[in-house]
Design a protein around this motif. Structure first.
Motif, mmCIF file in Angstrom:
data_model
loop_
_atom_site.group_PDB
_atom_site.id
_atom_site.type_symbol
_atom_site.label_atom_id
_atom_site.label_comp_id
_atom_site.label_asym_id
_atom_site.label_seq_id
_atom_site.Cartn_x
_atom_site.Cartn_y
_atom_site.Cartn_z
ATOM 1 N N HIS A 17 9.530 -31.129 -9.823
ATOM 2 C CA HIS A 17 9.818 -29.765 -8.862
ATOM 3 C C HIS A 17 8.358 -29.367 -8.643
ATOM 4 C CE1 HIS A 17 8.496 -27.623 -12.693
ATOM 5 N NE2 HIS A 17 9.634 -28.328 -13.346
ATOM 6 N N ASP B 5 5.775 -28.977 -14.687
ATOM 7 C CA ASP B 5 5.186 -28.714 -15.901
ATOM 8 C C ASP B 5 5.093 -30.068 -16.732
ATOM 9 O OD1 ASP B 5 7.831 -29.374 -16.134
ATOM 10 O OD2 ASP B 5 8.435 -27.289 -16.550
ATOM 11 N N ASP C 188 14.069 -32.903 -13.401
ATOM 12 C CA ASP C 188 13.755 -31.830 -13.636
ATOM 13 C C ASP C 188 14.154 -30.591 -12.566
ATOM 14 O OD1 ASP C 188 13.111 -30.256 -16.136
ATOM 15 O OD2 ASP C 188 11.104 -30.158 -15.338
#
Ligand code: AMP
Ligand code: MN
Ligand code: MN
Length: 328
Positions: free
Chosen positions: A25, A29, A89
């Motif tokens: 994404h 992260d 994710d």
């Protein structure tokens, strides 16, 4: 729980193609990056040609430089459309931003994720919101997917789990999380190496920026809201890049008795990205969805459509105020 037929469907999409593209994404992260690299390495070992990417700004945060497999990374503009896509994710295809087009044209789309609001956008969907991290799903279903963990991929997946669980402290941490991590440590992953790279690797500029931002924190007693803002001028003044600020919101959530912590980040184009964290009894995932974003119950975010930080703060206050009034 993920149905074995779903894993088999994913395995079929993957094993039928030599060429694979793995996407994470926007503003990835530790879970997105660790999952991309870990799964990429496992697939490469299984004989696939892997290209890994995430949407622009494509700027791998320096603190993850110690992870193996970065040779698999490509800027979106350098990708060659080929084979199937594995989205990691991402709660929905929109989280891949411009790469969603590449995924639409792919020969198959596998969606592996742990967000409760996942839209099941893949041809196969390995989605389990009980899993603390996407990396844990990869770990648990590796055999079914025809791939195997080795020390390098374990280091990546371990890092993903450590970051998404707040070092095994958030409410998503369960026995299975420790079991996955324990197996990775048994394989040779050194927890202290991950700690030193991810959590003891800030620049002095970042430390000073943190001090400045936290000293401007505001607490609204009625709403139980603690918040601070990170403006473009702060980034410039301290010489800190956006991809260094992933953990800045954590400085706010140590405050006694708060319900919600919010960090408002001004993006280069002037839009405001809001990072939200809460205690387990306040569901900010649905709040973030109402404001055009999404996320988990206790960690969520959105890009505000309000113009400027002050308007975005006001928008959040109203949303929280309305909620608490409504909930009595
Ligand atoms: P962040 O505050 O950027 O670390 O994001 C926390 C969590 O919120 C992420 O793990 C995502 O699940 C989710 N999230 C953040 N921004 C968005 C967005 N624009 N749309 C959907 N989910 C988001
Ligand atoms: Mn993530
Ligand atoms: Mn995650």
């Amino acid at each position: 729980m993920i149905d074995e037929r779903e894993t088999a469907r994913a395995a079929q999409i993957i094993s039928g193609r030599r060429e694979l593209m793995i996407f994470g994404h926007h503003f990835p992260d530790g879970d997105a990056i660790g999952s991309i690299l870990g799964m990429g390495l496992m697939l490469e070992k299984a004989g696939h040609r892997v290209q890994a990417s995430w949407p622009e700004p494509f700027e791998p945060p320096e603190k993850y430089d110690f992870l193996p497999g970065r040779r698999l990374l490509r800027r979106p503009s350098e990708l060659q459309q080929s084979g199937a896509v594995i989205a990691l994710d991402c709660a929905n295809a929109g989280r891949m931003e411009e790469l969603e087009q590449v995924a639409d044209l792919a020969e198959g789309l596998v969606n592996i994720d742990h967000h409760p609001d996942n839209s099941m956008f893949g041809d196969a969907n390995l989605v389990d919101h009980q899993c603390a991290a996407t990396a844990q799903i990869i770990y648990e279903h590796a055999t079914g997917l025809g791939i195997r963990l080795d020390l390098d991929s374990a280091l990546c997946l371990y890092t993903a789990i450590v970051t998404d669980t707040g070092r095994f402290q958030y409410s998503n941490t369960r026995a299975g999380t420790f079991e996955a991590a324990a197996e990775m440590v048994r394989m040779g992953v050194e927890p202290n190496l991950v700690f030193a790279n991810v959590f003891q690797n800030d620049s002095l500029a970042y430390l000073r920026l943190t001090g400045s931002i936290l000293s401007g924190a505001v607490y609204d007693d009625d709403l139980g809201l603690v918040y601070a803002a990170l403006r473009r001028e702060d980034m410039k003044r301290f010489g800190v890049a956006m991809n260094e600020t992933e953990d800045l919101v954590d400085g706010l959530r140590t405050l006694r008795a708060h319900r919600v912590a919010a960090l408002f980040k001004e993006l280069p184009d002037g839009k405001v990205r809001v990072s939200l964290r809460s205690r387990a009894d306040t569901d900010i995932g649905s709040l973030a969805r109402r404001l055009g974003g999404g996320g988990h119950r206790v960690a969520a975010g959105y890009t505000s459509s309000a113009s400027g930080v002050d308007a975005a703060v006001q928008e959040l206050r109203e949303e929280l105020g309305g909620r608490s009034a409504g909930a009595g």
